[in-house]
Design a protein around this motif. Structure first.
Motif, mmCIF file in Angstrom:
data_model
loop_
_atom_site.group_PDB
_atom_site.id
_atom_site.type_symbol
_atom_site.label_atom_id
_atom_site.label_comp_id
_atom_site.label_asym_id
_atom_site.label_seq_id
_atom_site.Cartn_x
_atom_site.Cartn_y
_atom_site.Cartn_z
ATOM 1 N N GLU A 147 -4.639 10.535 8.115
ATOM 2 C CA GLU A 147 -3.555 9.562 8.221
ATOM 3 C C GLU A 147 -2.875 9.668 9.580
ATOM 4 N N CYS A 305 -5.620 4.190 3.408
ATOM 5 C CA CYS A 305 -6.049 4.313 4.811
ATOM 6 C C CYS A 305 -7.421 3.684 5.050
ATOM 7 N N ASN A 350 2.241 5.836 -0.165
ATOM 8 C CA ASN A 350 0.917 5.265 0.084
ATOM 9 C C ASN A 350 0.799 3.885 -0.543
#
Length: 736
Positions: A147, A305, A350
């Protein structure tokens, strides 16, 4: 020999009178040591969960517009999770505001977070597995590193330094490999394994020792070959091909909303945002049996991601995409969108970033695209190429419920309204909302309001909003002042037509002031060490107007041709967001009769092929939006497409006209494909013919030589081709 015998005897276990061997003391010591090591490992695991929980609590403040409060709280912790969340706060600031100082601070924080996570990853690997986790030891820190690398890559490419941009690509490469390896561990955990030959670096097939999920639907293959990744990076070899499982239909998603949210074992609320269809084989938490909060963090973070990365790689301009494909980067929009929806279902940072990315993709990116699935053709596979309206509304409602103090969701709601051609409601929402405590979100709201005012042709609001943007954000002061000048120019023309000489004089002076100020602040912002495309565009415009004014002996404000405000409106595809009244007004405002110079001067401007071509492209877009396709095509043929490319070449020429005109033909063909006339007879044959016509035009623009603003038009082209591929699959039409 005697010494060796003595050592052996000394290590031989002898029984005492109680039948206990002398080795029991050593065995107990070892057992006690093992027990202590286990207790230490358990304590470390518990501390890790506590650090993660604490960081996630404070990270919620980031998405609730209290970014300063979040950062202050997160600085008190020193874990990798705290550092990541703190870095996220600066990352969001940097990408929303695009301020160099904030980007530099974000890079420093991300680099520090990556180093800390590397140390923690090695320590976690030494401790061993966490219970029955499906992930390898240290994967949580591997994700933190990925990340950090992904965010660092984005910030690096936004920097003014080419060196930082190149570092960004290297970080992107490492993040890509890491995330792919984590996702493949999940796929193997649910048993979706199918051996796929992995090509070697030279492209020949070989055995990669990895497997991928079984194919359940036809998708674009994601290819990534990397033969020189060192083990020190902690990254395993990626798979060669990855396919996308079936997604749930819109109807099925709607049925899920009737179910009430229920808490799960990991403390999150279950949502109906991205529940998989039964039997889809998707690697959802339920299928993976994830109950450990750390595992849930890994799952939601990896999907966020990698999904974002997969989508981003399909949005780059065609010329840039070819370069990326050479070094192995290929996106997969269908897979990426599905992974983002999967992550957005989680009520953590997230999930928030995934939700924000989905709304930005659908409302922002695809909001500028014309070639999208028609509502009558929309199916579950169309979600990757066109917005699912109801699902987006539910996502927006969920995000506003989770983060009620954030003004970011109001911006997204305004975008939804403008995409529905309700500009009045969008403007009302943005003007009535309370300013955000986060200045970057406030600046974004100001910019969105300025654009909506441009589409609505509310010239005073457009001018004031862009001036406010210049006061609150330094992304592109040149663009802000240029747009404010264009709005004042329209007010000058309105005053002239109304016969108000005093007002005309004031507006003319204001317009010239803003327009001439723009080039004095241009070039201060760069992208990958190059000037911003829009700043190059406006510099060409101003040079052209100044030269024309000097040549004809008139003032610069009177040397401007057809409405530059509406030309810029075309660049953001504002005609797509106009209702019937705004479209009619735009056709009138584009008229050459609004020019403030003599008719003889207007005739000279109209005689310039590229100048007339700009008018033609804008007018064709208006007529297409009104459904007047034949008129649109005639305008393009008569005033743009008949010219040779040489007409549009030159330091101050409008070199984008021909590719834009060709793209307009593609958009017209797509509209005709989606709306076959009753007299067409065989509608399927008619639609296939129009589809191929559309694809032919798009391919032509895709392979066009470089021109100014090619990235903006290239995005529309790339998304159009994605839609065509989806429609071919839906109709069962093979590529011709």
């Amino acid at each position: 020999m005697s010494r060796l015998g003595g050592w052996l005897r000394g290590t031989t276990t002898k029984s005492d009178s109680n039948g206990n061997g002398n080795g029991n003391g050593n065995g107990n010591a070892k057992a006690n040591g093992t027990s202590k090591a286990g207790e230490a490992a358990a304590a470390e695991a518990e501390k890790e969960r506590a650090d993660l929980a604490d960081s996630l609590i404070h990270a919620r403040l980031i998405m609730n517009d209290d970014i300063d409060g979040a950062y202050a709280a997160l600085r008190k912790g020193n874990s990798s999770f705290h550092r990541l969340a703190a870095a996220v706060s600066f990352f969001i600031r940097s990408v929303i505001g695009l301020e160099q100082q904030v980007m530099a601070e974000a890079l420093d924080m991300l680099n520090g977070c990556e180093s800390k996570a590397w140390d923690d990853q090695k320590a976690a690997e030494r401790r061993g597995a966490r219970g029955d986790s499906i992930y390898l030891p240290g994967t949580e820190y591997e994700l933190v590193r990925a990340e950090s690398q992904l965010m660092g890559a984005v910030v690096g490419m936004l920097q003014e330094s080419l060196v930082e941009a190149m570092k960004g690509f290297y970080k992107l490469r490492k993040a890509y490999l890491t995330l792919d390896s984590i996702i493949q561990r999940e796929n193997r955990a649910v048993g979706e394994t199918a051996a796929v030959p992995e090509p070697s670096a030279n492209g020949s097939n070989g055995t990669g020792g990895r497997s991928t999920p079984a194919t359940t639907t036809t998708t674009t293959t994601t290819t990534m070959t990397e033969g020189d990744v060192s083990e020190s990076e902690g990254v395993t070899q990626p798979t060669t091909a990855i396919t996308t499982p079936d997604t749930k239909s819109e109807k099925g998603e709607e049925n899920d909303t009737e179910k009430k949210d229920a808490p799960t074992d990991n403390g999150e609320k279950a949502t109906s945002l991205a529940q998989p269809a039964s039997g889809s084989g998707d690697n959802e938490p339920e299928a993976l049996n994830l109950t450990d909060p750390v595992d849930v963090f890994i799952h939601s973070g990896a999907n966020m991601c990698f999904g974002l990365l997969m989508v981003m790689l399909t949005l780059v301009p065609p010329s840039f995409a070819r370069i990326l494909s050479v070094v192995g980067y290929r996106g997969d929009r269908a897979r990426g969108v599905q992974m983002l929806w999967r992550s957005a279902a989680h009520d953590n940072i997230n999930g928030a970033v995934a939700g924000m990315s989905l709304l930005a993709f659908y409302n922002g990116m695809l909001g500028t695209v014309d070639i999208l699935p028609h509502p009558d053709d929309y199916d579950e596979a169309a979600e990757a190429v066109g917005p699912p309206p109801e699902k987006c509304r539910r996502l927006l409602a969920t995000m506003r419920e989770r983060y009620p103090d954030s003004r970011l969701w109001q911006v997204e709601e305004a975008r939804c309204l403008s995409n529905e051609r309700d500009l009045a409601a969008a403007v009302k929402l943005l003007t009535a909302s309370t300013p955000s405590k986060m200045k970057q979100v406030a600046a974004l709201s100001d910019f969105e309001l300025a654009l909506d005012a441009t589409y609505a042709q509310d010239w005073p609001l457009m001018r004031d909003s862009f001036v406010r943007c210049a006061e609150t954000n330094d992304w592109s002061l040149a663009l802000y002042y240029f747009m404010a000048g264009c709005a004042s120019l329209e007010l000058y023309r309105d005053a002239r037509r109304a016969g108000d000489a005093d007002e005309a004089r004031r507006q003319k002076k204001t317009a010239v002031g803003y327009l001439r100020k723009a080039p004095t602040v241009a070039g201060k912002k760069k992208f990958m060490a190059g000037k911003l495309p829009f700043e190059l565009f406006l510099q060409r415009k101003l040079q052209r107007w100044e030269a024309r004014a000097a040549q004809l002996g008139i003032e610069m404000a009177d040397a401007v041709g057809a409405s530059p405000a509406l030309e810029l409106c075309y660049m953001w595809n504002g005609f797509k967001k106009m209702g019937a009244a705004e479209l009619q007004a735009s056709a009138e405002n584009l008229s050459w009769d609004r020019c403030t110079c003599d008719k003889s001067v207007v005739d000279k401007m109209k005689a310039e092929g590229d100048e007339m071509g700009v008018w033609a492209v804008c007018m064709a877009a208006i007529r297409r939006s009104q459904g007047r396709y034949e008129e649109a095509k005639e305008v393009l043929r008569e005033h743009a497409l008949k010219h040779d490319r040489s007409v549009f070449k030159g330091s101050s020429k409008n070199d984008y006209v021909l590719p834009a005109a060709t793209y307009e033909l593609a958009a017209i063909a797509w509209d005709e494909c989606c709306n076959p006339p009753e007299s067409s007879g065989d509608k399927a044959a008619y639609r296939k013919e129009k589809l191929e016509e559309c694809e032919g035009h798009l391919d032509k623009v895709k392979n066009w030589e470089a021109y100014i603003l090619d990235a903006r038009i290239g995005l529309r082209v790339q998304s159009g081709l994605e839609t065509i591929n989806w429609f071919r699959g839906k109709m069962g039409w093979a590529v011709a």
